[in-house]
Scaffold this active site. Structure first.
Site, short mmCIF file in Angstrom:
data_model
loop_
_atom_site.label_atom_id
_atom_site.label_comp_id
_atom_site.label_asym_id
_atom_site.label_seq_id
_atom_site.Cartn_x
_atom_site.Cartn_y
_atom_site.Cartn_z
N LYS B 200 -35.68 -55.51 90.35
CA LYS B 200 -36.27 -55.41 91.69
C LYS B 200 -37.26 -54.25 91.79
O LYS B 200 -38.33 -54.40 92.39
CB LYS B 200 -35.16 -55.28 92.73
CG LYS B 200 -34.35 -56.58 92.88
CD LYS B 200 -33.11 -56.34 93.72
CE LYS B 200 -32.34 -57.64 93.97
NZ LYS B 200 -31.00 -57.36 94.56
N GLY B 297 -27.01 -62.69 100.55
CA GLY B 297 -26.38 -63.60 101.51
C GLY B 297 -27.23 -64.83 101.70
O GLY B 297 -28.45 -64.78 101.61
#
Lengths: 416, 416
Positions: B200, B297
């Site tokens: 990331k 999520g």
């Protein structure tokens, strides 16, 4: 190369010229072509100005120059700024602004005018200074239905509240300090009475709900009434007092308000201090997301303006403005019908009588006891959730009672 | 109406179908036209699947359907995902992905392929789950030169560290708890060894500096070695231990690393707890801005994917991809040449001897004393700023000394 003109050579306007010079190379890379400030319009004289060769006092030099396709409006207010913006949009020039008053007042008309003329009207810098919030709401969170917003939107009041709490200054001293440091204006009323935050939450709400929320219909309180004593009580409750702008969508209805609130220290907003701003956006898919940074200042705000300019240059063929519908004003929920928990501080003549009276009027409350001299003749407590209307009635009855000297203050709790 | 296909019906893929159904109306308004999922490609069988009529196992049904202009790739990994992405882009379909491994590995090639074919390759969901960060870096902060990034980019490790600190669980217990709650995978190594955060920060750095930063060249440590004892020391220093990915630009050079660090509680990142992520971006005009929210999520991540889809629909004529240059790998600063303050915990045989030795090797240090049983035979301190190379030499000498039993742990301090 794209030529732009800057209208108004104040803090933000001169910052725009500076940022474009300073980051010329990377801005060119991001935009796909060079962005050049061709003219700066201001009626004032500037001696020793580094941008002297760009300055003009004649608006015609800007409007009649077909090579200028984007205007940056940093004049402020709703007079010249409004006229110039209308003229620009209707003649096919895009406009970028940091002018929250204009957007909050004439946003629907100007957005529609931009769309009708196939140009853009962008205003990232009108809320949150340099913090990216307008574009994230419009684009990054576009897959969400926005349910609510809560934010510290005014750096001046947050600076004052922070220095009251940290340095023990009272409101007047903290305001004076903020003025000396350049964080508050000579006439600070727009900041400290919540007007600035109100315009900003009106803009954020309008974007989020795609429907114009009129700043005039937003219930607004400032921070003049907040005292060091209130802050002692907040500390006792492991909380801080912040000026918060909130907005919620309830089905077809919208509610917004600007008030001081008591925020628990475990919440993200409690840790936003000094001149910083932060905005929490709640979406039905993303949950809560927060955007944090400097809510004002020359270069941060200018960088937000320039980001809008770059966006227009990149997407010159696809104007991406949404237009805000103007809905029935009955959609705006009246504050009387909303609910909060309240903190109440009473100066009492008779402790026992005050406790009994409160209990008889609204039932059991959570007492807050402070071991300090000033608190000896006080009865302070937190209510359950209660409607504003009932709360007003309750306070009225307290004021009529013999056992109470006066209601020293009432402050809402922030419910995340 | 725009037809899209979803490749991979896992957590994120099924979330994308759900978000598009759920927010159909507002998504249509934002995008300017309706977005419809026409096909879902997955080789697995799904019984009782609400999207059964969309499912196909045959990739040709997707690729040969000219009415499908955008593919959502949520397959993960670099095998099928890579092949499908190349095929899509080269045949003129835009691709949106949440696949950080693919972007971190083949980003430059895929971005160039998108540009060459005048389509888009977008990956907002690859970093920070639902938190808007890729688009803000590309667009909102486009007027800034980005100087640095610091972020909590992995929710699993942040959850583990938070539950260790708050609930007193050791690393193994906290990991097991995270697995039971679905926050960590059966094989958790990609998260807890920092690999996920490394990919990331590679992506964020590449966007920020407009130049490919290879994840393989980023120094990476995970959190396996962090103990409850370390956390006690951090608490004593009014701090917390967090797994932080940082990246800095030094002129022509870039440095990035992923390591556990000690973060002072006054900093914004210290208050980012549990599965939440946050990213601080430092620009030369805006100063520091922070983006905070759920880093993973189903629906948050899906909403970031759908925002990219909306963006493509809105700007169909102006593909806005930047291409990442691949620079000389000597631009990446070796960790040995960088500097930090370090926390050092020694198990000592002889306190006085240890103190003397440390002083003789690196001069005065700031001692950290803990009144706890385990700390009785320890000498713990904070160094001044020192290069990694010198620090390694220092630790080597400590390990060779008779007065020291072992170096229990060393952790860098985060310097904001």
């Amino acid at each position: 190369m794209v030529n732009i003109a800057v209208l108004g050579y104040g803090v933000v306007g001169s910052g725009v010229v500076e940022v474009i010079k300073k980051n010329r190379h990377s801005i060119g890379t991001r935009a796909g072509e060079e962005i050049k400030v061709k003219k700066v319009l201001d009626i004032r004289d500037f001696t020793d100005c580094p941008d002297a060769e760009l300055m003009t006092k004649d608006a015609e030099e800007v409007f009649k120059d077909d090579s200028i396709s984007i205007l940056v409006e940093t004049i402020g207010g709703t007079k010249f700024a409004y006229d110039f913006t209308r003229r620009a949009l209707s003649s096919g020039k895009s406009v970028v602004t940091s002018n929250k008053e204009l957007v909050a007042t004439h946003g629907p008309e100007l957005l529609k005018m931009a769309r009708d003329n196939n140009v853009s009207y962008l205003f990232e810098a009108s809320v949150g200074g340099g913090i990216p919030i307008v574009r994230p709401l419009n684009q990054c969170l576009a897959a969400n239905e926005i349910i609510g917003i809560a934010g510290i939107l005014n750096g001046t009041t947050n600076y004052i509240l922070t220095s009251m709490r940290k340095e023990g200054k009272d409101f007047g001293e903290a305001l004076k300090d903020a003025q000396e440091k350049g964080y508050a204006e000579a006439d600070p009323s727009s900041d400290i009475d919540g007007v600035d935050a109100c315009r900003k939450i009106a803009i954020l709400s309008s974007i989020s709900y795609n429907e114009f929320v009129d700043a005039n219909r937003i219930y607004t309180e400032g921070i003049r009434e907040i005292t060091l004593e209130d802050m002692q009580y907040a500390k006792e409750m492991d909380s801080k007092i912040k000026l918060l702008a909130i907005s919620r969508r309830y089905g077809e209805n919208i509610f917004a308000r600007v008030t001081p609130v008591i925020v628990n220290n475990s919440g993200q907003l409690a840790n936003v201090e000094g001149v910083f701003n932060a905005i929490i956006v709640r979406g039905n898919a993303i949950g809560d997301a927060m955007f944090y940074g400097r809510g004002a200042g020359k270069l941060p705000t200018a960088s937000a303006v320039v980001a809008d300019v770059i966006d227009i240059v990149k997407h010159v063929e696809s104007n991406s403005n949404n237009v805000w519908k103007i809905m029935n004003e009955n959609n705006i929920v009246n504050i009387d019908e909303t609910e909060s928990e309240f903190f109440v501080r009473l100066k009492v003549k008779n402790h026992e009588g005050a406790e009994k009276l409160v209990k008889s009027l609204i039932g059991d409350v959570e007492k807050v006891v402070l071991q300090m001299d000033f608190a000896k003749d006080e009865y302070a407590f937190k209510t359950d959730v209660i409607t504003e209307k009932s709360f007003k009635g309750f306070i009225k009855k307290l004021n009529q009672s013999d056992v109470i000297e006066k209601v020293a203050n009432t402050i809402r709790f922030f419910e995340e």
